[in-house]
Design a protein around this motif. Sequence first.
Motif, PDB file in Angstrom:
ATOM      1  N   LYS A   1     -44.977 109.609-101.465  1.00 52.18           N
ATOM      2  CA  LYS A   1     -43.738 109.952-102.147  1.00 52.18           C
ATOM      3  C   LYS A   1     -44.015 110.113-103.639  1.00 52.18           C
ATOM      4  O   LYS A   1     -44.772 109.348-104.230  1.00 52.18           O
ATOM      5  CB  LYS A   1     -42.682 108.865-101.922  1.00 52.18           C
TER       6      LYS A   1
ATOM      7  N   LYS B   1     -41.880 110.808-107.388  1.00 48.82           N
ATOM      8  CA  LYS B   1     -40.550 110.777-108.016  1.00 48.82           C
ATOM      9  C   LYS B   1     -40.689 111.087-109.497  1.00 48.82           C
ATOM     10  O   LYS B   1     -41.593 110.598-110.168  1.00 48.82           O
ATOM     11  CB  LYS B   1     -39.902 109.408-107.825  1.00 48.82           C
TER      12      LYS B   1
ATOM     13  N   VAL C   1     -37.058 113.773-105.952  1.00 48.17           N
ATOM     14  CA  VAL C   1     -38.014 113.021-105.136  1.00 48.17           C
ATOM     15  C   VAL C   1     -38.514 113.940-104.025  1.00 48.17           C
ATOM     16  O   VAL C   1     -37.721 114.637-103.381  1.00 48.17           O
ATOM     17  CB  VAL C   1     -37.369 111.759-104.520  1.00 48.17           C
TER      18      VAL C   1
ATOM     19  N   SER D   1     -35.141 115.611-102.239  1.00 48.35           N
ATOM     20  CA  SER D   1     -33.869 114.948-102.504  1.00 48.35           C
ATOM     21  C   SER D   1     -32.786 115.937-102.916  1.00 48.35           C
ATOM     22  O   SER D   1     -31.603 115.698-102.688  1.00 48.35           O
ATOM     23  CB  SER D   1     -34.047 113.883-103.591  1.00 48.35           C
TER      24      SER D   1
END
Length: 441
Positions: A289, A291, A434, A329
Motif C-alpha cells: 500500500k 499513501k 491511497v 481510494s
Amino acid sequence: MASPMSQKLEEKLVCSICLELFRVPVTLPCGHNFCRRCISDHWDKQRQAAAGTEASYTCPECRRCFERCPELEKNVTLHSVVELARDSEERGCAAGRCEAAPAELCRRHGRPLELYCEDERRCICSICTVRDCRRHRRVLFEEERAKKQTLLTESLEKAQEESERIEQAMKELELQTESIKEFPLLPPLESPEVLVPVEFDVAAVIKPICEILTSISRLLLEDLPGCVAPKAPGPADQDPVHPQELAVKALAPLPKCQLRAELLKDHRNLTFDPETANKYLEVSKGAHKAKHRPGTVPGQGQGPRFEPWQVLCTQSYGPGHHYWEVKISSHSVILGVTYRGLPQEQQQGHRFNIGLDGSSWGLQVREDCYLAWHKGHAQKIQEQLYKNLGVSLDYGKGLLSFYGLGERTKLIHSFHSVFTEPLYPVFWLCEGRVVTLCQRD
C-alpha cells in the motif's frame, strides 16, 4: 481560422482548474490567476482533507504554500480583458453561422470545423484547440478528408481487383465441374484406380477478399463527422463508440466474470519499491500500500527518489502474459508501466512524467473521465469511474490493456506498441490518495 496570436491570447485567459475563460478572476500572492469559485473550491477540499489538523493553502500552479488563506480580490484589468475576449468569441460564432452551413459548424461553439484532432479522431473548431485539444495532434480538416478518401479509393480498387480474380476462379471451377459430369465411365469399385480429385483451394480465394472488406469497413466506421462520412441513424445525443468497444461487440464479450477469471490465470503479486518513492509517499510495511501524506515521510526510500509523487514496483516483466489488480481510494491517480530509465526529475508543465515519453504508458483517472498518456499525448476516454482496476500486459503482442472491475469486467483502453525492455509497474498519487496492490495466493 483564428490567428496564432489570438489563440495564444485565449490560452492566457483560461483558468487552469476549470479550463474555461476566467469568471471573476482573482490573483494569488504568487502571481497566478484563477476563477474565484474554482480556487475557493480547491481550498475547501484541502481543508476537508486536513481532517482537524491545521490546513495549508497551496497554489495549484506552482504549489507554493500559504500559512493563511489569502484574501481574494477581483483582478479588474484581467476581468475586462476576459470580457472583451468573450464578446469577440460571441461575434465570431455569429459570423461563423452566417458563413457556413449548419452541418459544418461545431456543435459546442458554433465555429466552422476547420481542423481535425488526431487524438480524439473528430473535427474541431478554433475554440476547441484552446479548451479541449490544445495539446493534441491537429491537422487541417481538408487534408484529413483527402487522406481518408484516398485510402478508401485504394481499398475499393483492390476490392474490385479481387472480385474480378474470384469471378475468374469461379468460371474455372464451373468448367471443371462440367468436365467431371461429362466423364464417360467410372471405374468399377473393385478397380485399384482412384479418381484424381479436383484441386481448388476455396480458403485461399476467400481470405484476400475478406481482408479487403475488413479494411473498407474499418475506414467507414471511423469516427468522422457527418459532413465527411454518414453516420448510422440513432439518438442525437448518443455517446460516441470507441474503437475498443467496437472490437469487443464484434467478438461477443464473455459472460459475467468469465473474462476476469481468464485474466486472473496470469495474476502477479506486486510490491512497491520504497527506494524510488517520493518523499511524500508512505509505503506500508508489507509494501502493498502507498499513501500520499501531507508531510515528508521520514526514514523511507534512501536511494534516488522521484521528484514527482511517484513510486515504482520492485517487479519487472518481459515476454509472456502478465496481469495485476489495484484498488484506488479516489480519482487523481495514474497507473502505468515504464522502462527502468524513467526520469526522476519533475517535467516542466506537468506534475508527473508517466506517459510523457516513448518509454512509458499511463492511464490517468480523473473525476469525470480517463486520459491515456503516451509520448506526451493524452487521449480522452469517457467511462465511469472504477475504484478497482486491472492491468493486462501481453509483452509479445505489444498489448497493454486497462480494465474496470465491477459487476462486469470492462475494457477502458488498450495501448499497442513494440516493447524492447522489461516493464515496471509505476504509479502517481495526488494528495490524500491511497493505492493498494491486490494480492492472491
